[in-house]
Design a protein around this motif. Structure first.
Motif, PDB file in Angstrom:
ATOM      1  N   VAL A 149      13.822  -1.850  17.271  1.00 52.98           N
ATOM      2  CA  VAL A 149      14.438  -1.508  15.996  1.00 52.98           C
ATOM      3  C   VAL A 149      13.603  -0.417  15.343  1.00 52.98           C
ATOM      4  N   HIS A 150      14.261   0.611  14.871  1.00 53.49           N
ATOM      5  CA  HIS A 150      13.565   1.780  14.294  1.00 53.49           C
ATOM      6  C   HIS A 150      13.924   1.923  12.831  1.00 53.49           C
ATOM      7  N   PRO A 151      12.981   2.396  12.045  1.00 50.59           N
ATOM      8  CA  PRO A 151      13.330   2.731  10.657  1.00 50.59           C
ATOM      9  C   PRO A 151      14.073   4.065  10.613  1.00 50.59           C
ATOM     10  N   VAL A 152      14.975   4.200   9.675  1.00 46.59           N
ATOM     11  CA  VAL A 152      15.629   5.488   9.426  1.00 46.59           C
ATOM     12  C   VAL A 152      14.772   6.232   8.412  1.00 46.59           C
ATOM     13  N   ALA A 153      14.688   7.543   8.525  1.00 44.98           N
ATOM     14  CA  ALA A 153      13.867   8.348   7.632  1.00 44.98           C
ATOM     15  C   ALA A 153      14.185   8.021   6.181  1.00 44.98           C
ATOM     16  N   GLY A 154      13.126   7.758   5.405  1.00 50.73           N
ATOM     17  CA  GLY A 154      13.319   7.322   4.019  1.00 50.73           C
ATOM     18  C   GLY A 154      14.080   6.020   4.012  1.00 50.73           C
ATOM     19  N   CYS A 155      13.481   4.953   4.510  1.00 56.01           N
ATOM     20  CA  CYS A 155      14.268   3.796   4.921  1.00 56.01           C
ATOM     21  C   CYS A 155      14.171   2.571   4.012  1.00 56.01           C
ATOM     22  N   ALA A 156      13.254   2.499   3.062  1.00 57.47           N
ATOM     23  CA  ALA A 156      13.156   1.281   2.290  1.00 57.47           C
ATOM     24  C   ALA A 156      12.634   1.558   0.874  1.00 57.47           C
ATOM     25  N   VAL A 157      13.227   0.861  -0.114  1.00 56.62           N
ATOM     26  CA  VAL A 157      12.736   0.916  -1.467  1.00 56.62           C
ATOM     27  C   VAL A 157      12.887  -0.482  -2.057  1.00 56.62           C
ATOM     28  N   CYS A 158      11.891  -0.901  -2.856  1.00 56.67           N
ATOM     29  CA  CYS A 158      11.930  -2.212  -3.486  1.00 56.67           C
ATOM     30  C   CYS A 158      12.260  -2.055  -4.975  1.00 56.67           C
ATOM     31  N   PHE A 159      13.053  -2.983  -5.503  1.00 57.71           N
ATOM     32  CA  PHE A 159      13.510  -2.902  -6.880  1.00 57.71           C
ATOM     33  C   PHE A 159      12.720  -3.789  -7.830  1.00 57.71           C
ATOM     34  N   ASP A 160      11.927  -4.709  -7.308  1.00 61.27           N
ATOM     35  CA  ASP A 160      11.203  -5.641  -8.190  1.00 61.27           C
ATOM     36  C   ASP A 160       9.690  -5.456  -8.071  1.00 61.27           C
ATOM     37  N   ALA A 175      10.983 -13.128  15.388  1.00 63.53           N
ATOM     38  CA  ALA A 175      11.214 -12.092  14.385  1.00 63.53           C
ATOM     39  C   ALA A 175       9.870 -11.590  13.866  1.00 63.53           C
ATOM     40  N   THR A 176       9.822 -10.293  13.585  1.00 64.99           N
ATOM     41  CA  THR A 176       8.586  -9.667  13.139  1.00 64.99           C
ATOM     42  C   THR A 176       8.694  -9.280  11.672  1.00 64.99           C
ATOM     43  N   PRO A 177       7.787  -9.760  10.805  1.00 65.69           N
ATOM     44  CA  PRO A 177       7.866  -9.421   9.379  1.00 65.69           C
ATOM     45  C   PRO A 177       7.753  -7.917   9.136  1.00 65.69           C
ATOM     46  N   ILE A 178       8.475  -7.456   8.129  1.00 65.91           N
ATOM     47  CA  ILE A 178       8.355  -6.073   7.682  1.00 65.91           C
ATOM     48  C   ILE A 178       7.314  -6.073   6.561  1.00 65.91           C
ATOM     49  N   ARG A 179       6.163  -5.534   6.879  1.00 67.54           N
ATOM     50  CA  ARG A 179       5.032  -5.646   5.963  1.00 67.54           C
ATOM     51  C   ARG A 179       5.339  -5.059   4.584  1.00 67.54           C
ATOM     52  N   GLU A 180       6.066  -3.931   4.553  1.00 68.63           N
ATOM     53  CA  GLU A 180       6.302  -3.247   3.281  1.00 68.63           C
ATOM     54  C   GLU A 180       7.210  -4.042   2.329  1.00 68.63           C
ATOM     55  N   LEU A 181       7.961  -5.001   2.851  1.00 71.36           N
ATOM     56  CA  LEU A 181       8.845  -5.798   1.995  1.00 71.36           C
ATOM     57  C   LEU A 181       8.203  -7.103   1.551  1.00 71.36           C
ATOM     58  N   ASP A 182       7.037  -7.425   2.089  1.00 70.82           N
ATOM     59  CA  ASP A 182       6.384  -8.674   1.732  1.00 70.82           C
ATOM     60  C   ASP A 182       6.080  -8.708   0.228  1.00 70.82           C
ATOM     61  N   GLY A 183       6.455  -9.794  -0.419  1.00 71.13           N
ATOM     62  CA  GLY A 183       6.234  -9.936  -1.854  1.00 71.13           C
ATOM     63  C   GLY A 183       7.388  -9.431  -2.703  1.00 71.13           C
ATOM     64  N   HIS A 184       8.436  -8.923  -2.063  1.00 74.17           N
ATOM     65  CA  HIS A 184       9.577  -8.394  -2.803  1.00 74.17           C
ATOM     66  C   HIS A 184      10.847  -9.170  -2.445  1.00 74.17           C
ATOM     67  N   GLY A 185      11.622  -9.513  -3.472  1.00 77.47           N
ATOM     68  CA  GLY A 185      12.865 -10.244  -3.258  1.00 77.47           C
ATOM     69  C   GLY A 185      14.104  -9.417  -3.525  1.00 77.47           C
ATOM     70  N   SER A 186      13.902  -8.120  -3.797  1.00 73.99           N
ATOM     71  CA  SER A 186      15.032  -7.242  -4.102  1.00 73.99           C
ATOM     72  C   SER A 186      14.733  -5.866  -3.509  1.00 73.99           C
ATOM     73  N   TRP A 187      15.544  -5.427  -2.534  1.00 74.67           N
ATOM     74  CA  TRP A 187      15.223  -4.202  -1.821  1.00 74.67           C
ATOM     75  C   TRP A 187      16.450  -3.590  -1.160  1.00 74.67           C
ATOM     76  N   HIS A 188      16.275  -2.330  -0.745  1.00 77.74           N
ATOM     77  CA  HIS A 188      17.299  -1.535  -0.067  1.00 77.74           C
ATOM     78  C   HIS A 188      16.654  -1.016   1.208  1.00 77.74           C
ATOM     79  N   LEU A 189      17.320  -1.204   2.341  1.00 73.21           N
ATOM     80  CA  LEU A 189      16.681  -0.989   3.636  1.00 73.21           C
ATOM     81  C   LEU A 189      17.676  -0.369   4.611  1.00 73.21           C
ATOM     82  N   ARG A 190      17.182   0.564   5.452  1.00 69.10           N
ATOM     83  CA  ARG A 190      18.005   1.127   6.525  1.00 69.10           C
ATOM     84  C   ARG A 190      17.286   0.990   7.853  1.00 69.10           C
TER      85      ARG A 190
END
Length: 509
Positions: free
Chosen positions: A498-509, A380-395
């Motif tokens: 695996v591809h990201p969908v346009a506007g694909c991730a936001v972190c809440f914390d 598995a390959t880490p998603i760099r943009e989510l590192d350090g976040h425990g609450s997020w929305h992803l497509r």
């Protein structure tokens, strides 16, 4: 001396350390202390969303159910308020159980004072301390401003169950009859004397005097629901226009207790299902007996739509309890003194007779673009943009030719994995595995066969210890409590393309 139950609940809330728990969600509504279960009295008022819920502030030491109350302007960030309904009357002293809301417009006074603009219907529960015999009644609370709540002086509205049914008589949902202006209807879950489940329909013009119309029936279902479980909980009706046919349909959503699990499906302690038809009087016509689960996850129950005033129409929004019976032993009760949460609100649609659900708050246009494009042949390959976040929305989406892809939440030692597997013949399966997480008692692994033609897309709302999966176009939804290692952040993708969908991730914390 009579106990001040409001003061006792507020004291428990003020002592609580729940919000400091690393498992406590950021954007999912959870109790300020103790136990949460069914959503109740959901409503929208002037752009503000109000959620009431079954709330046991003294859990696990004392089982006494209030109505909790929280509000939000964006369906993500919730402000807790004082409990709205206190079980301090003779008819609800064993608990103020589930129910729904009606918001009256200015021209819908129904002969009621302005202080009755908000109507809350609920089940008062009373148990004899000696015999344990139950009495269930249907009761009313009104509010002028969603800050002050008053029990109707002539409660209960329905003091007892009708002949032919047991005291399992609860969970009122009230709505305007779209086919009879000025009339309101109520649906209640019941148990017949032969210990089978059903629903009853009542009607009123003034929201005070209710007359029994009869039992909900299914004349075109060939007996499919005649002996369908031993009790129907939390029944509700949602009217939707089918996106394919343009036909207006009534969707019955309810929780039949006691139906047998299948090799795949209905595996939860109690499931939640829906069926589609056209309500005429007490008959749900054009319903052929087909039914399906609303959510295929380990934790989901008792969903309810938000009520609106007629002058403020909007999309149908649904919220469920991300829990189920006998699941109070989750890690959070030990680490933070709280247990359970509600799902994020979902928009609901109907397409070809199938219920579609999507997160009500879409990803913003400026959501992060992920750096995950490329081939990953192993692991598995880490998603760099989510590192350090425990609450997020992803497509995410995958190449249709990829035979295996998915997502891992947590580290390899303590994680939840979500994988899509494709056979040579095109058959597709979703496999959710939380066997290496901190909560597995009521299901460690579940496999779901995907409907034919499901697009290889995955939308995930992950919030510390709860995860919601929306697959393809939203025809498959899967909710689970995902207790990975405390404080764990980020996620990793599984698969070759695996591809990201346009506007694909936001972190809440």
């Amino acid at each position: 001396m009579t106990e001040d139950l409001r003061a006792a609940a507020l004291e428990a809330i003020n002592r609580s350390q729940a919000a400091a728990d690393s498992d406590y969600p950021v954007v999912h509504l959870a109790p300020p202390v103790g136990r949460l279960n069914d959503p109740n009295g959901l409503l929208v008022e002037g752009g503000t969303y109000h959620a009431f819920y079954q709330f046991s502030p003294f859990h696990p030491h004392r089982k006494l159910v209030y109505w909790g109350h929280a509000s939000s302007d964006d369906l993500l960030h919730w402000t807790q308020h004082e409990p709205a309904i206190i079980p301090d009357s003779y008819y609800d002293r064993s608990g103020a159980y589930s129910g729904g809301a009606v918001v009256l417009d200015e021209d819908e006074a129904c002969g009621l004072p302005a202080s009755s603009r908000y109507q809350f219907f609920y089940t008062g529960n009373l148990k004899d301390p000696v015999t344990d015999e139950r009495t269930a009644s249907q009761c009313l609370v009104t509010s002028p401003d969603l800050e002050r709540f008053t029990k109707w002086p002539d409660n209960p509205l329905l003091p007892a169950h009708p002949a032919g049914y047991t005291a399992h008589f609860r969970d009122p949902q009230v709505w305007r009859d779209p086919d009879d202006p000025g009339s309101f209807r109520m649906i209640l879950g019941v148990q017949r004397e032969d210990l089978t489940g059903a629903a009853l329909l009542y009607r009123s013009e003034d929201l005070r005097s209710w007359r029994l119309e009869g039992e909900l029936s299914f004349p075109d279902a060939d007996g499919a629901f005649d002996h369908f479980g031993y009790m129907w909980e939390c029944p509700g009706l949602v009217r939707l226009t089918d996106e394919l046919t343009g036909q207006v349909r009534d969707v019955l959503i309810w929780c039949p207790q006691g139906i047998a699990p299948e090799d795949e499906g209905y595996e939860n302690i109690f499931p939640c299902v829906y069926t589609v038809g056209c309500l005429e009087g007490t008959e749900l016509r054009e319903c052929d007996g087909t039914f399906a689960e609303v959510d295929r996850g380990f934790e989901f129950y008792a969903p309810q739509p938000f009520a609106r005033r007629p002058s403020e129409p909007g999309p149908v929004l649904l919220v469920g309890w991300a829990g189920n019976a006998s699941q109070d032993d989750q890690p959070s009760i030990e680490t933070g003194g709280w247990v359970h949460a509600l799902t994020v609100p979902r928009t609901v649609a109907l397409r070809g007779g199938r219920l579609l659900q999507r997160p009500a708050v879409p990803l913003p246009a400026d959501a992060a673009a992920l750096s995950i494009v490329g081939r990953r042949l192993e692991g598995a390959t880490p998603i760099r943009e989510l590192d350090g976040h425990g609450s997020w929305h992803l497509r995410l989406e995958a190449d249709p030719a990829d035979a295996r892809w998915g997502l891992r939440i947590g580290d390899e030692a303590c994680c939840v994995t979500i994988e899509f597997l494709y056979d040579d013949d095109g058959a597709a399966r979703l496999v959710v595995d939380r066997s290496r997480s901190r909560y597995t008692r009521h299901g460690a692994t579940r496999t779901v066969t995907l409907p034919a033609g499901t697009p290889p897309r995955l939308e995930v709302v992950h919030d510390r210890s709860i995860t919601e999966l929306f697959v393809g176009d939203g025809a498959l939804v899967f909710t689970l409590r995902s207790f990975v290692a405390p404080g764990t952040t980020g996620a990793s993708v599984i698969g070759e393309s695996v591809h990201p969908v346009a506007g694909c991730a936001v972190c809440f914390d």
